[in-house]
Design a protein around this motif. Structure first.
Motif, PDB file in Angstrom:
ATOM      1  N   ALA A 129     -20.816   1.916   6.450  1.00 15.74           N
ATOM      2  CA  ALA A 129     -19.373   2.479   5.864  1.00 15.74           C
ATOM      3  C   ALA A 129     -19.224   2.598   4.574  1.00 15.74           C
ATOM      4  N   SER A 130     -18.328   3.523   3.950  1.00 21.01           N
ATOM      5  CA  SER A 130     -18.420   3.754   2.583  1.00 21.01           C
ATOM      6  C   SER A 130     -16.752   3.225   2.061  1.00 21.01           C
ATOM      7  N   THR A 131     -16.771   2.549   1.033  1.00 24.19           N
ATOM      8  CA  THR A 131     -15.653   2.013   0.473  1.00 24.19           C
ATOM      9  C   THR A 131     -15.320   2.820  -0.918  1.00 24.19           C
ATOM     10  N   ASP A 132     -16.102   3.916  -1.248  1.00 24.34           N
ATOM     11  CA  ASP A 132     -15.740   4.675  -2.787  1.00 24.34           C
ATOM     12  C   ASP A 132     -14.429   5.485  -2.216  1.00 24.34           C
ATOM     13  N   ARG A 133     -14.217   6.158  -1.412  1.00 19.08           N
ATOM     14  CA  ARG A 133     -12.963   6.816  -1.358  1.00 19.08           C
ATOM     15  C   ARG A 133     -11.687   5.919  -1.279  1.00 19.08           C
ATOM     16  N   LEU A 134     -11.955   4.812  -0.733  1.00 20.01           N
ATOM     17  CA  LEU A 134     -10.905   3.645  -0.624  1.00 20.01           C
ATOM     18  C   LEU A 134     -10.494   3.211  -1.878  1.00 20.01           C
ATOM     19  N   GLU A 135     -11.609   2.984  -2.870  1.00 15.89           N
ATOM     20  CA  GLU A 135     -11.287   2.138  -4.186  1.00 15.89           C
ATOM     21  C   GLU A 135     -10.383   3.351  -5.022  1.00 15.89           C
ATOM     22  N   GLU A 136     -10.839   4.451  -4.845  1.00 16.35           N
ATOM     23  CA  GLU A 136     -10.155   5.470  -5.723  1.00 16.35           C
ATOM     24  C   GLU A 136      -8.421   5.353  -5.302  1.00 16.35           C
ATOM     25  N   LEU A 137      -8.138   5.065  -4.083  1.00 12.90           N
ATOM     26  CA  LEU A 137      -6.825   4.956  -3.582  1.00 12.90           C
ATOM     27  C   LEU A 137      -6.110   3.624  -3.671  1.00 12.90           C
ATOM     28  N   ALA A 138      -7.009   2.767  -4.129  1.00 16.49           N
ATOM     29  CA  ALA A 138      -6.471   1.215  -4.126  1.00 16.49           C
ATOM     30  C   ALA A 138      -5.433   1.052  -5.042  1.00 16.49           C
ATOM     31  N   ALA A 139      -5.801   1.973  -6.341  1.00 17.71           N
ATOM     32  CA  ALA A 139      -4.721   1.633  -7.497  1.00 17.71           C
ATOM     33  C   ALA A 139      -3.720   2.949  -7.464  1.00 17.71           C
ATOM     34  N   LEU A 140      -3.599   3.363  -6.380  1.00 15.70           N
ATOM     35  CA  LEU A 140      -2.439   4.691  -6.247  1.00 15.70           C
ATOM     36  C   LEU A 140      -1.098   3.942  -6.465  1.00 15.70           C
ATOM     37  N   GLU A 141      -0.259   4.413  -7.247  1.00 19.25           N
ATOM     38  CA  GLU A 141       1.154   4.108  -7.400  1.00 19.25           C
ATOM     39  C   GLU A 141       1.981   4.728  -6.637  1.00 19.25           C
ATOM     40  N   ILE A 142       2.590   4.251  -5.330  1.00 19.52           N
ATOM     41  CA  ILE A 142       3.614   4.975  -4.738  1.00 19.52           C
ATOM     42  C   ILE A 142       4.727   4.100  -4.713  1.00 19.52           C
ATOM     43  N   ALA A 143       5.882   4.215  -5.604  1.00 24.21           N
ATOM     44  CA  ALA A 143       6.857   3.729  -5.857  1.00 24.21           C
ATOM     45  C   ALA A 143       8.188   3.933  -5.100  1.00 24.21           C
ATOM     46  N   ASP A 144       8.078   4.984  -4.483  1.00 28.39           N
ATOM     47  CA  ASP A 144       9.483   5.304  -3.868  1.00 28.39           C
ATOM     48  C   ASP A 144       9.278   6.099  -2.299  1.00 28.39           C
ATOM     49  N   ALA A 145       9.991   6.291  -1.661  1.00 31.07           N
ATOM     50  CA  ALA A 145       9.750   7.328  -0.443  1.00 31.07           C
ATOM     51  C   ALA A 145       9.510   8.744  -0.934  1.00 31.07           C
ATOM     52  N   THR A 185      -1.401  15.051   1.853  1.00 25.83           N
ATOM     53  CA  THR A 185      -2.823  15.192   1.797  1.00 25.83           C
ATOM     54  C   THR A 185      -3.459  14.784   3.019  1.00 25.83           C
ATOM     55  N   CYS A 186      -2.695  13.906   3.975  1.00 30.59           N
ATOM     56  CA  CYS A 186      -3.424  13.585   5.317  1.00 30.59           C
ATOM     57  C   CYS A 186      -4.634  12.590   4.770  1.00 30.59           C
ATOM     58  N   ARG A 187      -4.431  11.715   3.623  1.00 34.42           N
ATOM     59  CA  ARG A 187      -5.381  10.717   3.326  1.00 34.42           C
ATOM     60  C   ARG A 187      -5.035   9.320   3.285  1.00 34.42           C
ATOM     61  N   PRO A 188      -5.648   8.360   3.747  1.00 36.46           N
ATOM     62  CA  PRO A 188      -5.221   6.964   3.626  1.00 36.46           C
ATOM     63  C   PRO A 188      -5.150   6.524   2.241  1.00 36.46           C
ATOM     64  N   ALA A 189      -4.115   5.724   2.195  1.00 35.34           N
ATOM     65  CA  ALA A 189      -4.097   4.816   0.882  1.00 35.34           C
ATOM     66  C   ALA A 189      -3.938   3.351   0.944  1.00 35.34           C
ATOM     67  N   VAL A 190      -4.225   2.475   0.022  1.00 33.23           N
ATOM     68  CA  VAL A 190      -3.914   1.073  -0.044  1.00 33.23           C
ATOM     69  C   VAL A 190      -2.953   1.037  -0.909  1.00 33.23           C
ATOM     70  N   ILE A 191      -1.860  -0.070  -0.455  1.00 32.36           N
ATOM     71  CA  ILE A 191      -1.126  -0.182  -1.779  1.00 32.36           C
ATOM     72  C   ILE A 191      -1.092  -1.650  -2.048  1.00 32.36           C
ATOM     73  N   ARG A 192      -1.605  -2.032  -2.904  1.00 31.83           N
ATOM     74  CA  ARG A 192      -2.086  -3.647  -3.115  1.00 31.83           C
ATOM     75  C   ARG A 192      -0.754  -4.246  -3.554  1.00 31.83           C
ATOM     76  N   GLY A 193      -0.281  -5.444  -2.907  1.00 28.48           N
ATOM     77  CA  GLY A 193       0.545  -6.391  -3.195  1.00 28.48           C
ATOM     78  C   GLY A 193       2.030  -5.809  -3.392  1.00 28.48           C
ATOM     79  N   ARG A 194       2.193  -4.662  -2.585  1.00 28.89           N
ATOM     80  CA  ARG A 194       3.574  -4.081  -2.686  1.00 28.89           C
ATOM     81  C   ARG A 194       4.918  -4.834  -1.870  1.00 28.89           C
ATOM     82  N   PHE A 195       4.287  -5.766  -1.132  1.00 30.97           N
ATOM     83  CA  PHE A 195       5.260  -6.232  -0.479  1.00 30.97           C
ATOM     84  C   PHE A 195       5.106  -7.852  -0.463  1.00 30.97           C
ATOM     85  N   SER A 196       4.378  -8.396  -1.703  1.00 33.53           N
ATOM     86  CA  SER A 196       4.109  -9.710  -2.026  1.00 33.53           C
ATOM     87  C   SER A 196       5.525 -10.472  -2.071  1.00 33.53           C
ATOM     88  N   THR A 197       6.561  -9.658  -2.466  1.00 31.66           N
ATOM     89  CA  THR A 197       7.883 -10.567  -2.595  1.00 31.66           C
ATOM     90  C   THR A 197       8.389 -10.779  -1.359  1.00 31.66           C
TER      91      THR A 197
END
Length: 337
Positions: free
Chosen positions: A2-18, A27-39
């Motif tokens: 399995a590849s993680t390359d495409r995932l790492e590109e999305l890991a830093a993605l900034e999604i601030a609001d709706a 885009t119909c692509r998955p994205a990781v939002i790191r720490g967004r719900f840590s509070t």
């Protein structure tokens, strides 16, 4: 592998609001939002330990009963079909949510069984939780669901809605496959499922002899590990196997369809096409494919782009009343009118 390359590109993605999330959803692509719900207070409890997180959830318990999965230690937490046709390798049990949460907590120390409590509407089962743990990335009409359990592997499946999965306690590993991998995943029956959606027979199975095309699916796979406070945006129709890696795991998710023009779903249309088209001769299916492409999938743009918009009729924008006109026509045809 399995590849993680495409995932790492999305890991830093900034999604601030709706609005950001809606734009990205196109885009119909998955994205990781790191720490967004840590509070979230729930995440803070989860970071103190699994039993702390369960105790926090129990504060909101409305006293309802729910169905959950249970299996012995020999299962290894992998919920799937059984050896006999029509069966499963786990038991479905119904009890109060308080009992299920206590059982999950007890298992976390003993490890002699696994329990999996899933897809509980938070507003009904744990009222007040959503207010203490809000999500600013979605509209107020998109409501959360809660999932809790011991170590487990949920079979590879897809959702017909977009999904925002937020880890509260424990670590989660998602293995993702794009929609186009469906033919290489060896999907099981659509009318005999573990929990509503068909699952891959190949993903997570031991040995490749029975599923030779699965290697092609593995080549397109994306693997992501999530910590408490992290979230995964998963577009509809992406296949995903979900592993809960710790003795206690809690996840909150949101399902929605931001691009629906009305109550009718693409899945319903696909089922109707199966009975209307699937068993016609190959050459005729190819002819209908050309019509579906032209009118539905539109790789070359709007089918009446050569005419002025005022002459598009029911092929004009759905929001201009054409949704209802086409739906009325379809219902009349289904009734034999």
């Amino acid at each position: 592998m399995a590849s993680t390359d495409r995932l790492e590109e999305l890991a830093a993605l900034e999604i601030a609001d709706a609005d950001d999330l809606r734009r990205f959803a196109r885009t119909c692509r998955p994205a990781v939002i790191r720490g967004r719900f840590s509070t979230w207070p729930a995440v803070a409890a989860g970071k103190r330990g699994g039993t702390e997180a369960l105790a926090y959830i129990a504060r909101f318990d409305a006293g309802l009963s729910a169905e959950y999965f249970a299996g012995g230690a020999e299962l290894g937490g992998r919920y799937h079909y059984g050896e006999e046709a029509g069966g499963f390798n786990f038991m479905r049990e119904t009890a109060s949510t308080a009992h299920a949460l206590d059982r999950i907590a007890g298992n976390s120390g003993r490890g002699n069984e696994t329990v999996y409590l899933g897809s509980l509407p938070v507003d009904a089962y744990f009222p007040g939780f959503a207010e203490e743990n809000p999500c600013a990335l979605l509209g107020a009409d998109v409501r959360p669901r809660l999932w809790a359990g011991n170590r487990s592997t949920v079979a590879c499946h897809y959702d017909s809605y977009d999904n925002l999965a937020c880890v509260v306690a424990g670590r989660r590993r998602f293995t993702l496959y794009p929609p186009a991998a469906i033919g290489d995943l060896y999907i099981g029956p659509i009318d005999h499922t573990l929990s509503g959606q068909p699952v891959s027979m190949a993903a997570g199975a031991s040995g490749d002899e029975a599923y030779p095309r699965f290697a092609a699916a593995q080549a397109s796979a994306i693997v992501v590990d999530l910590e408490p406070g992290d979230a995964l945006y998963l577009p509809k129709l992406w296949w995903h196997q979900v592993e809960a890696l710790d003795p206690v795991n809690i996840l909150v998710n949101y399902w929605w369809d931001g691009f629906a023009a009305g109550p009718d779903s693409p899945y319903t249309a696909m089922l109707l096409a199966m009975i209307a088209v699937a068993e016609r001769p190959e050459a005729e299916r190819a002819a209908w494919r050309a019509y579906f492409d032209h009118y539905v999938f539109r790789p070359n743009g709007h089918p009446l782009a050569h005419l002025p918009e005022e002459r598009h009729g029911v092929l004009g924008p759905l929001r201009d009343g054409n949704y209802g006109r086409i739906r009325t026509l379809v219902m009349r045809l289904l009734r034999g009118g």
